[in-house]
Design a protein around this motif. Structure first.
Motif, mmCIF file in Angstrom:
data_model
loop_
_atom_site.group_PDB
_atom_site.id
_atom_site.type_symbol
_atom_site.label_atom_id
_atom_site.label_comp_id
_atom_site.label_asym_id
_atom_site.label_seq_id
_atom_site.Cartn_x
_atom_site.Cartn_y
_atom_site.Cartn_z
ATOM 1 N N ARG A 39 0.845 -1.191 0.000
ATOM 2 C CA ARG A 39 0.000 0.000 0.000
ATOM 3 C C ARG A 39 0.884 1.246 0.000
ATOM 4 O O ARG A 39 1.908 1.306 0.681
ATOM 5 C CB ARG A 39 -0.893 -0.018 1.239
ATOM 6 N N LEU A 40 0.490 2.253 -0.756
ATOM 7 C CA LEU A 40 1.163 3.542 -0.789
ATOM 8 C C LEU A 40 0.081 4.616 -0.822
ATOM 9 O O LEU A 40 -0.600 4.792 -1.840
ATOM 10 C CB LEU A 40 2.084 3.659 -2.009
ATOM 11 N N GLY A 41 -0.106 5.275 0.305
ATOM 12 C CA GLY A 41 -1.171 6.282 0.387
ATOM 13 C C GLY A 41 -2.523 5.630 0.158
ATOM 14 O O GLY A 41 -2.888 4.673 0.821
#
Length: 190
Positions: free
Chosen positions: A167-169
């Motif tokens: 997950r990224l942001g």
């Protein structure tokens, strides 16, 4: 086994996907004795011992933090039959490891790759398997040269690079792990 199953620290660990291929190439289903050189956290030795309850395993490591992690992981999985060996390979091993080993895994060589390959040739029983994980091209070339000098048959090598979804942001991306070479071969039968 998942990477998260292991107790970890700052010591490098053979990641799950690479570990799965290395274990498959070690072909441990009928094996009785295995040696893990440069064992790090012990992930290969521990998973091999968990999968094959009759397998005797020696995990060789020189780093104090890594030795502690191997012992803690063996305790966590109740693996009293994994013998943790402190030292720099190549080194003398007691029976049943000396000359009767079915499989040798090299996860780290500490700059002694050629000597370890020669030593593995003495440790392995005829038909025994040697699997070496490498990340440097120079080490791969050195290993291939050393294998031909030591009488290992038909070395096979793959390169693997795995990326995992993270997950990224508000989104996701594939975070890459380091690529690895997995070199495998068999000691010629006499």
């Amino acid at each position: 086994m998942k990477d998260e199953d292991f107790i970890r620290g700052a010591v490098p660990m053979t990641k799950r996907e690479v570990r799965q291929i290395a274990l498959e190439r070690l072909d441990l289903a009928q094996a009785q004795v295995m040696v893990d050189v440069g064992a790090g956290t012990g992930s290969v030795a521990v998973e091999a011992a968990c999968r094959y309850p009759a397998l005797k395993v020696a995990a060789i490591e020189r780093n104090a933090e890594a030795l502690d992690l191997i012992r803690r992981n063996c305790d966590k999985f109740r693996l009293g039959r994994v013998q943790v060996v402190e030292g720099v390979a190549p080194l003398p091993l007691p029976l049943p490891f000396a000359g009767q080993t079915d499989a040798v895994f090299v996860g780290g060589s500490g700059g002694n790759l050629q000597q370890i390959i020669l030593w593995a040739g003495d440790l392995l029983a005829p038909g025994g398997r040697l699997v070496i994980n490498l990340i440097l091209l120079e080490n791969l070339n050195e290993a291939l040269k050393s294998l031909t000098l030591r009488g290992f048959s038909r070395p096979d090598c793959i390169q693997i690079q795995v990326s995992s979804l993270v997950r990224l942001g508000n989104g996701h991306y594939f975070k890459p792990n380091n690529p690895a070479f997995i070199l495998s071969c068999q000691k010629e039968k006499v």
